[in-house]
Design an enzyme around this catalytic site. Structure first.
Site, PDB file in Angstrom:
ATOM      1  CE1 TYR A 142      -3.650  -2.829   0.634  1.00 20.45           C
ATOM      2  CE2 TYR A 142      -4.244  -0.733   1.451  1.00 20.45           C
ATOM      3  CZ  TYR A 142      -4.924  -2.154   1.284  1.00 20.45           C
ATOM      4  OH  TYR A 142      -6.334  -3.057   1.022  1.00 20.45           O
ATOM      5  CE  LYS A 191       1.951 -18.007  -2.381  1.00 18.38           C
ATOM      6  NZ  LYS A 191       1.095 -19.041  -2.004  1.00 18.38           N
ATOM      7  CG  ASP A 223      -2.120 -20.946  -0.724  1.00 15.31           C
ATOM      8  OD1 ASP A 223      -1.860 -20.353   0.073  1.00 15.31           O
ATOM      9  OD2 ASP A 223      -1.927 -20.751  -1.092  1.00 15.31           O
ATOM     10  CG  ASP A 247      -7.971  -4.717   1.901  1.00 21.89           C
ATOM     11  OD1 ASP A 247      -8.895  -4.473   3.237  1.00 21.89           O
ATOM     12  OD2 ASP A 247      -7.971  -4.799   0.686  1.00 21.89           O
ATOM     13  CG  ASP A 251     -13.884  -7.188   2.608  1.00 19.55           C
ATOM     14  OD1 ASP A 251     -13.076  -6.270   3.407  1.00 19.55           O
ATOM     15  OD2 ASP A 251     -14.121  -6.683   2.025  1.00 19.55           O
TER      16      ASP A 251
HETATM   17  C1  IPM Z   1     -10.338  -1.074   4.293  1.00 16.80           C
HETATM   18  C2  IPM Z   1     -10.873  -0.295   2.979  1.00 16.80           C
HETATM   19  C3  IPM Z   1      -9.675   0.322   2.015  1.00 16.80           C
HETATM   20  C4  IPM Z   1      -7.939  -1.034   2.345  1.00 16.80           C
HETATM   21  C5  IPM Z   1      -9.593   0.917   1.395  1.00 16.80           C
HETATM   22  C6  IPM Z   1     -10.705   1.364   1.127  1.00 16.80           C
HETATM   23  C7  IPM Z   1      -8.240   1.776   0.592  1.00 16.80           C
HETATM   24  O1  IPM Z   1     -11.029  -2.277   2.191  1.00 16.80           O
HETATM   25  O2  IPM Z   1     -10.289  -0.703   5.237  1.00 16.80           O
HETATM   26  O3  IPM Z   1      -9.950  -2.740   5.003  1.00 16.80           O
HETATM   27  O4  IPM Z   1      -7.581  -1.242   1.432  1.00 16.80           O
HETATM   28  O5  IPM Z   1      -7.616  -0.743   3.703  1.00 16.80           O
HETATM   29 MG    MG Z   2     -11.152  -3.532   2.632  1.00 19.47          MG
END
Ligand code: IPM
Ligand code: MG
Length: 356
Positions: A142, A191, A223, A247, A251
């Site tokens: 990032y 990884k 993975d 990230d 999710d």
């Molecule tokens: C998160 C989001 C952010 C990230 C984006 C919006 C830049 O997906 O906070 O997980 O990737 O960190």
């Molecule tokens: Mg995210």
């Protein structure tokens, strides 16, 4: 206590969910005799429209002058065409970096009332889902160099993923310390079969593991981790990983708990000033319709009370209020189930504030 909270309402559903979190914070202030003041900060798309950039310096300064920062969400299709450095998301990354917030905690905990909303088989859900992703937040790909150049008439894009030992060690310590307060188990995700950054990551984690002999430690490839999270989530307690893996996995981890709308997060660095935000995005498709689930933001406010203001009792009271409202069968659209009653975003916030 008196606390100054910088408030970033942001884009999409951001303003709606933040309004509900403030409703709940005000109820906490009234009940426990605190004073919370709010300083409005523009960040993301709204700041691009108003100030021409996603995080003007004056806005970062306001966050640095506050005791903590509460954020809704940023981004939306309106700004999708902008170049990388001018996108709303860039404001969020600049804020994380500008505040030095390297440690991002994202709990993946199943609310028993929402067990049926989990896409996993009941037999897997029954084993329990209660782990926390410790995501490194201001390093790696990032924040490495990003460039697109033309080589031999072709566009070539490069994103660099650097990690130093010091960056790995400080997030590793957070993971081990967090595990000590939980079930004492750390899974470090990398990884290392491919990446140099991961091999360094693993070496540093092993060094730390030796310092925390009371914590059970293991390595897992990213993975395989993606697979294990849906196959056997009960095995995880603390999962520590680098920025981009975190990230993605966070999710996935949130989804198996039923709704991404329920999951809060804290981002901290040195000191107690943090940034608190739900892990979901700005959901432009339902923005302005009073439909969003404000619970992720309300629980983020609870995390702020606990981690930044040392108000454990107040934070627990918010969590108990959320339990009560879910027990009463109130649900926003994202987690609606048979036999429950559908409420709006603002009704959900009012119900939680009232339950306090
Ligand atoms: C998160 C989001 C952010 C990230 C984006 C919006 C830049 O997906 O906070 O997980 O990737 O960190
Ligand atoms: Mg995210």
């Amino acid at each position: 206590m008196e606390k100054k909270i910088a408030v970033i309402r942001g884009d999409g559903i951001g303003p709606e969910i933040v309004a509900e979190a403030i409703k709940v914070l005000d109820a906490v202030a009234a009940k426990y005799g605190h004073t919370f003041t709010y300083d409005e900060v523009d960040m993301g798309g709204v700041a691009i429209d108003k100030w021409g950039e996603p995080l003007p310096q004056a806005m970062l300064d306001k966050c640095l002058a506050a005791d903590s920062v509460l954020l809704g969400a940023v981004g939306g299709p309106k700004w999708d065409g902008l170049p990388g450095a001018q996108r709303p998301e860039k404001g969020l990354l600049a804020l994380r970096a500008g505040m030095g917030l390297y440690s991002n905690l994202r709990p993946a905990k199943l609310w028993p009332q929402l067990a049926e909303a989990s896409p996993l088989k009941p037999s897997i859900v029954a084993q329990g889902i209660d782990f926390i992703v410790v995501r490194e937040l201001i390093g790696g790909v990032y924040f490495g160099e990003h460039k697109t150049e033309t080589i031999n008439g072709q566009q070539v894009a490069t994103d660099v993923m650097p990690y130093s030992e010091a960056e790995i060690e400080r997030i590793g310590r957070i993971a081990f310390e967090t595990a000590r307060k939980r079930r004492k188990k750390v899974t470090s995700v990398d990884k290392a079969n491919v990446l140099d950054t991961s091999r360094l990551w693993r070496a540093v984690m092993h060094r730390l593991a030796a310092e925390y002999p009371d914590v059970e430690y293991s390595d897992m490839l990213v993975d395989n981790t993606a697979m294990q999270i849906v196959k056997n989530p009960a095995q995880f307690d603390v999962v520590v990983t680098e920025n981009m893996f975190g990230d993605i996995l966070s999710d996935e981890a949130s989804m198996i708990t039923g709704s991404i709308g329920m999951i809060p997060s804290s981002s901290l660095g040195e000191g107690t000033r943090g940034l608190y935000e739900p892990i979901h995005g700005s959901a432009p498709d339902i923005a302005g319709q009073d439909k969003a689930n404000p619970i992720g933001t309300i629980l983020s406010a609870a995390m702020m009370l606990k981690y930044s203001f040392d108000m454990d009792e107040e934070a627990a009271a918010i969590e108990a209020a959320v339990h009560k409202v879910l027990d009463a069968g109130k649900r926003t659209g994202d987690s609606m189930a048979e036999g429950c009653s559908l409420v709006s975003c603002s009704e959900m916030g009012s119900a939680i504030a009232a339950a306090l």
